[in-house]
Scaffold this active site. Structure first.
Site, PDB file in Angstrom:
ATOM      1  CE  LYS A  11       0.522   1.804   4.043  1.00  0.00           C
ATOM      2  NZ  LYS A  11       1.027   2.969   5.011  1.00  0.00           N
ATOM      3  CB  VAL A  97      11.138  -5.173   5.486  1.00  0.00           C
ATOM      4  CG1 VAL A  97      10.897  -5.427   6.865  1.00  0.00           C
ATOM      5  CG2 VAL A  97      10.904  -6.505   4.961  1.00  0.00           C
ATOM      6  CB  ALA A  99       9.298   0.616   3.069  1.00  0.00           C
ATOM      7  CG  MET A 101       5.930   0.903   0.951  1.00  0.00           C
ATOM      8  SD  MET A 101       7.155   0.385  -0.269  1.00  0.00           S
ATOM      9  CE  MET A 101       6.137  -0.281  -1.764  1.00  0.00           C
ATOM     10  N   GLY A 103       3.812  -3.650   4.167  1.00  0.00           N
ATOM     11  CA  GLY A 103       4.049  -5.253   3.911  1.00  0.00           C
ATOM     12  C   GLY A 103       3.517  -6.343   5.001  1.00  0.00           C
ATOM     13  N   GLY A 104       4.047  -6.126   6.243  1.00  0.00           N
ATOM     14  CA  GLY A 104       3.408  -7.024   7.178  1.00  0.00           C
ATOM     15  C   GLY A 104       1.981  -7.001   7.235  1.00  0.00           C
ATOM     16  CB  SER A 105      -0.692  -4.294   7.267  1.00  0.00           C
ATOM     17  OG  SER A 105      -0.002  -3.649   8.578  1.00  0.00           O
ATOM     18  CB  SER A 106      -0.074  -6.593   2.433  1.00  0.00           C
ATOM     19  OG  SER A 106      -0.777  -6.646   1.415  1.00  0.00           O
ATOM     20  CG  ASP A 138      -1.569   0.674   7.654  1.00  0.00           C
ATOM     21  OD1 ASP A 138      -2.207   1.361   7.877  1.00  0.00           O
ATOM     22  OD2 ASP A 138      -0.365   0.678   7.640  1.00  0.00           O
TER      23      ASP A 138
HETATM   24  O1  C5P Z   1      -1.570  -0.250  14.752  1.00  0.00           O
HETATM   25  P1  C5P Z   1      -0.124  -0.432  14.077  1.00  0.00           P
HETATM   26  O2  C5P Z   1       0.310  -1.538  15.124  1.00  0.00           O
HETATM   27  O3  C5P Z   1       0.236  -0.739  12.918  1.00  0.00           O
HETATM   28  O4  C5P Z   1       0.454   0.899  14.777  1.00  0.00           O
HETATM   29  C1  C5P Z   1       1.914   0.896  15.063  1.00  0.00           C
HETATM   30  C2  C5P Z   1       2.167   2.271  15.743  1.00  0.00           C
HETATM   31  O5  C5P Z   1       1.791   3.522  15.222  1.00  0.00           O
HETATM   32  C3  C5P Z   1       1.515   2.466  16.961  1.00  0.00           C
HETATM   33  O6  C5P Z   1       1.994   1.559  18.119  1.00  0.00           O
HETATM   34  C4  C5P Z   1       1.388   3.544  17.390  1.00  0.00           C
HETATM   35  O7  C5P Z   1       2.682   4.176  18.024  1.00  0.00           O
HETATM   36  C5  C5P Z   1       1.403   4.325  15.924  1.00  0.00           C
HETATM   37  N1  C5P Z   1      -0.036   4.721  15.115  1.00  0.00           N
HETATM   38  C6  C5P Z   1      -0.677   5.638  16.142  1.00  0.00           C
HETATM   39  N2  C5P Z   1      -1.801   6.049  15.634  1.00  0.00           N
HETATM   40  C7  C5P Z   1      -2.563   5.467  14.529  1.00  0.00           C
HETATM   41  C8  C5P Z   1      -1.703   4.208  13.966  1.00  0.00           C
HETATM   42  C9  C5P Z   1      -0.440   3.898  14.407  1.00  0.00           C
HETATM   43  O8  C5P Z   1      -0.451   6.361  16.988  1.00  0.00           O
HETATM   44  N3  C5P Z   1      -3.738   5.604  13.911  1.00  0.00           N
END
Ligand code: C5P
Length: 289
Positions: A11, A97, A99, A101, A103-106, A138
């Site tokens: 993404k 990785v 990046a 983008m 990758g892990g979420s996808s 994501d």
């Molecule tokens: O949800 P995810 O695990 O991908 O988020 C990784 C980090 O990004 C979270 O621990 C947080 O620090 C930050 N984040 C945030 N607000 C969001 C998405 C991510 O603060 N809407």
């Protein structure tokens, strides 16, 4: 059938705004995302012993419970009430990785789609998104991809028309940026510029590529510490090489430029590759049915 290979598309954030801090510690986002034709191959094989395992072509990626793909499989079996099956996950990584983008979420989203089909569970896309929400902000977008506006944690999705046909040159410099650090820097900044998200969405609806490209903006670029000046330099290079617009994706460190001229895009990728950078040429993808 006990094995499926899914494409886990990368993404890109065409625009990214942070509009507030939430009571749960996450941030309020306003972002327009698009999946592109750069993907990891995610093979999921059902195994009868109830164990979930993973392996990948990148030695430095964690396997097992520390990999979000395995967490997705565990979450799926739990929600579907399946106790006697496990999954062997093989990740062939091509998406850069760390990046920005997704990758892990996808990969996680691809595991959910694969297990839904392999087990005949029949969860709807909305139900898979709900499952994905618990894995990462994501993941819900990556279930169906295409183009969407993401509000809330970035996971409250409104589908949008796909980016018009174009060439996208993606460059990942040889360093990564800490996501929590960038969010902290945003929190410390009292006034800052915001993207014209509505204008960008209107340009998408009108299928005006240059109108979209001109409005691409990521608020994290404004707070990048000086040690990441290579990103600004790469952005200027992309624009000099003919990109209609260039922007960092997510919290970086990948950035991308949009080209309406396929030849210029190929030349740009050739010019920018090397020096430890990963450079790819991609195109927008449709939303998965
Ligand atoms: O949800 P995810 O695990 O991908 O988020 C990784 C980090 O990004 C979270 O621990 C947080 O620090 C930050 N984040 C945030 N607000 C969001 C998405 C991510 O603060 N809407």
């Amino acid at each position: 059938m006990n094995q499926i290979t899914e494409k886990a598309f990368a993404k890109l954030n065409l625009s990214l705004d942070v509009t507030g801090l939430r009571p749960d510690g996450y941030h309020e986002m306003r972002t327009v995302m698009q999946t592109v034709t750069l993907w990891d191959e995610v093979t999921v094989r059902l195994v009868p012993d109830g164990a979930v395992s993973s392996r990948s072509n990148l030695h430095y990626l964690p396997n097992g419970g520390r990999n979000i793909a395995c967490q997705a499989a565990e979450a799926f079996f739990l929600r579907a009430g399946i106790q006697n099956l496990g999954a062997q996950i093989t990740l062939k990584k091509r998406v850069p990785v760390c990046a920005g983008m997704g990758g892990g979420s996808s990969d996680a989203a691809a595991v959910l789609r694969a297990l839904n089909r392999l087990t005949g569970t029949g969860f709807s896309a909305a139900e898979l998104e709900e499952l994905g929400r618990g894995l990462g902000s994501d993941v819900p977008f990556c279930i169906s991809g295409g183009a969407s506006l993401g509000l809330g944690r970035g996971d409250a999705l409104t589908p949008l028309p796909r980016l018009p046909a174009c060439s996208i040159v993606i460059c990942k410099p040889p360093f990564s940026i800490s996501t929590p650090e960038l969010f902290r820097l945003i929190d410390d900044r009292s006034s800052r510029a915001h993207p014209d998200t509505e204008g960008l969405i209107a340009a998408l609806r009108a299928q005006e590529l240059s109108g979209v490209a001109r409005r691409m903006f990521n608020v994290f670029e404004d707070v990048l510490p000086r040690r990441f000046s290579a990103i600004k330099a790469l952005k200027s290079q992309l624009l000099d090489l003919g990109a209609l617009g260039a922007v960092m994706s997510g919290t970086g460190s990948a950035l991308f430029g949009i080209f309406d001229d396929a030849y210029l895009a190929v030349k740009a990728r050739e010019t920018l590759r090397g020096k430890g950078r990963e450079c790819h040429l991609a195109h927008p993808t449709e939303r998965l049915a």
